[in-house]
Design a protein around this motif. Sequence first.
Motif, short mmCIF file in Angstrom:
data_model
loop_
_atom_site.label_atom_id
_atom_site.label_comp_id
_atom_site.label_asym_id
_atom_site.label_seq_id
_atom_site.Cartn_x
_atom_site.Cartn_y
_atom_site.Cartn_z
N LYS A 15 0.80 -1.23 0.00
CA LYS A 15 0.00 0.00 0.00
C LYS A 15 0.83 1.28 0.00
O LYS A 15 0.34 2.33 -0.40
CB LYS A 15 -0.95 0.01 1.21
CG LYS A 15 -2.05 -1.02 1.15
CD LYS A 15 -3.02 -0.85 2.30
CE LYS A 15 -4.14 -1.89 2.24
NZ LYS A 15 -5.03 -1.67 1.09
N ALA A 16 2.07 1.21 0.47
CA ALA A 16 2.90 2.41 0.54
C ALA A 16 3.32 2.83 -0.86
O ALA A 16 4.02 2.09 -1.56
CB ALA A 16 4.12 2.15 1.42
N GLU A 17 2.87 4.01 -1.27
CA GLU A 17 3.17 4.52 -2.61
C GLU A 17 3.49 6.01 -2.53
O GLU A 17 3.07 6.71 -1.60
CB GLU A 17 1.96 4.33 -3.54
CG GLU A 17 1.56 2.88 -3.78
CD GLU A 17 2.49 2.16 -4.73
OE1 GLU A 17 3.37 2.83 -5.33
OE2 GLU A 17 2.35 0.93 -4.87
N GLN A 38 1.56 16.26 4.50
CA GLN A 38 2.61 16.81 5.35
C GLN A 38 3.77 17.37 4.51
O GLN A 38 4.86 17.62 5.03
CB GLN A 38 3.16 15.72 6.29
CG GLN A 38 2.17 15.24 7.34
CD GLN A 38 1.25 14.15 6.80
OE1 GLN A 38 1.63 13.36 5.93
NE2 GLN A 38 0.04 14.10 7.30
N LYS A 39 3.53 17.51 3.20
CA LYS A 39 4.53 18.06 2.27
C LYS A 39 5.77 17.18 2.17
O LYS A 39 6.85 17.66 1.88
CB LYS A 39 4.95 19.49 2.68
CG LYS A 39 3.78 20.42 2.98
CD LYS A 39 2.90 20.63 1.78
CE LYS A 39 1.78 21.61 2.09
NZ LYS A 39 0.82 21.75 0.97
N ARG A 40 5.61 15.88 2.39
CA ARG A 40 6.74 14.96 2.28
C ARG A 40 6.56 14.08 1.04
O ARG A 40 6.33 12.88 1.12
CB ARG A 40 6.85 14.11 3.55
CG ARG A 40 7.27 14.88 4.78
CD ARG A 40 8.61 15.59 4.60
NE ARG A 40 9.69 14.68 4.24
CZ ARG A 40 10.50 14.09 5.12
NH1 ARG A 40 10.35 14.35 6.42
NH2 ARG A 40 11.46 13.29 4.73
N ASN A 41 6.65 14.69 -0.11
CA ASN A 41 6.48 13.96 -1.36
C ASN A 41 7.68 13.08 -1.70
O ASN A 41 7.66 12.35 -2.69
CB ASN A 41 6.23 14.95 -2.50
CG ASN A 41 4.95 15.75 -2.29
OD1 ASN A 41 3.95 15.21 -1.81
ND2 ASN A 41 4.97 17.02 -2.61
N ASP A 42 8.74 13.17 -0.88
CA ASP A 42 9.90 12.33 -1.08
C ASP A 42 9.77 10.99 -0.36
O ASP A 42 10.68 10.15 -0.42
CB ASP A 42 11.16 13.04 -0.58
CG ASP A 42 11.07 13.39 0.90
OD1 ASP A 42 9.95 13.65 1.39
OD2 ASP A 42 12.13 13.41 1.57
N ARG A 43 8.66 10.75 0.32
CA ARG A 43 8.45 9.53 1.09
C ARG A 43 7.20 8.80 0.62
O ARG A 43 6.24 9.41 0.16
CB ARG A 43 8.31 9.86 2.58
CG ARG A 43 9.52 10.53 3.20
CD ARG A 43 10.70 9.60 3.24
NE ARG A 43 11.87 10.23 3.86
CZ ARG A 43 13.05 9.64 3.99
NH1 ARG A 43 13.22 8.41 3.53
NH2 ARG A 43 14.05 10.27 4.55
N ARG A 44 7.23 7.48 0.77
CA ARG A 44 6.05 6.70 0.44
C ARG A 44 4.96 6.94 1.49
O ARG A 44 5.24 7.15 2.68
CB ARG A 44 6.38 5.21 0.37
CG ARG A 44 7.10 4.83 -0.93
CD ARG A 44 7.31 3.32 -1.01
NE ARG A 44 7.78 2.94 -2.33
CZ ARG A 44 9.05 2.92 -2.70
NH1 ARG A 44 9.98 3.30 -1.84
NH2 ARG A 44 9.39 2.55 -3.93
N LEU A 45 3.72 6.90 1.03
CA LEU A 45 2.58 7.25 1.88
C LEU A 45 1.62 6.08 2.00
O LEU A 45 1.61 5.16 1.19
CB LEU A 45 1.81 8.44 1.28
CG LEU A 45 2.60 9.64 0.80
CD1 LEU A 45 1.69 10.57 0.01
CD2 LEU A 45 3.21 10.38 1.98
N TYR A 70 -5.79 2.91 2.50
CA TYR A 70 -5.67 2.88 1.04
C TYR A 70 -4.21 3.08 0.64
O TYR A 70 -3.39 3.49 1.46
CB TYR A 70 -6.51 4.00 0.41
CG TYR A 70 -8.00 3.81 0.52
CD1 TYR A 70 -8.70 3.06 -0.43
CD2 TYR A 70 -8.71 4.38 1.56
CE1 TYR A 70 -10.07 2.89 -0.33
CE2 TYR A 70 -10.08 4.21 1.66
CZ TYR A 70 -10.75 3.47 0.71
OH TYR A 70 -12.10 3.29 0.81
N THR A 71 -3.93 2.81 -0.63
CA THR A 71 -2.61 3.12 -1.14
C THR A 71 -2.36 4.62 -1.04
O THR A 71 -3.29 5.42 -1.11
CB THR A 71 -2.46 2.66 -2.60
OG1 THR A 71 -3.49 3.28 -3.39
CG2 THR A 71 -2.56 1.16 -2.71
N GLY A 72 -1.10 4.99 -0.91
CA GLY A 72 -0.77 6.39 -0.68
C GLY A 72 -1.05 7.31 -1.84
O GLY A 72 -1.10 8.53 -1.66
N ASN A 73 -1.26 6.77 -3.04
CA ASN A 73 -1.50 7.62 -4.21
C ASN A 73 -2.96 7.69 -4.61
O ASN A 73 -3.28 8.17 -5.70
CB ASN A 73 -0.65 7.14 -5.39
CG ASN A 73 -0.93 5.68 -5.76
OD1 ASN A 73 -1.77 5.03 -5.13
ND2 ASN A 73 -0.22 5.16 -6.74
#
Length: 202
Positions: free
Chosen positions: A58-60, A66-73, A92-95
Amino acid sequence: KVTRYRLYQATSIMYKAKREIDNALYYNVKSLFSDRNKIVIYDLTNMYFEGQMLGSEKAEFGRSKQKRNDRRLIGLALSIDSLGFVRHSQFYTGNISEPETFSDLMKAVSKQMPIDGEKPLVVMDAGISTEENLEILRSDTYNYDYVCVSRTVPKAYDKLSDEAKSITDNRGNKIELTKVSVEGKDDCFLHVKSDQKKIKEE
């Protein structure tokens, strides 16, 4: 002997029955209070991971709140009742986009409603209130009332009342509300006049 590894295994087993456990807990809480079904508040958020999470399904990468687009969500959809008790939650998946989660919510909430036909008032923000989702609420399947922020600001509207109603927010700021109608829309709109002008849809 109880170890942290066994606790991890237990949570994995419980998660497989998450929907049944959620419903059982909510039914027990609901029986202790009245008028629990009248309000459904729904929103979606996401959280980022510090690790790479390469083994997660799920991590995507996506749009981080949190403005951390450099990390999987990972995304978390949450619905609460009028007293703040959780009535539905789902990861849900992060995207995933916010509007895509709405049909899952409605299916879950409709199963919680009493058989006497009582219908809730659904409260959501502009991220959820796409025209497609509003059509779901208006459909014969649900026919629920709703309050949301309009995704577009009407260019023209007609006032339905001459005088605005004044209220204050939790910081004591004055807000003026005026009921208006918008051509081509069956919904009732509130024109909100404060430090930042907004149009809210009801």
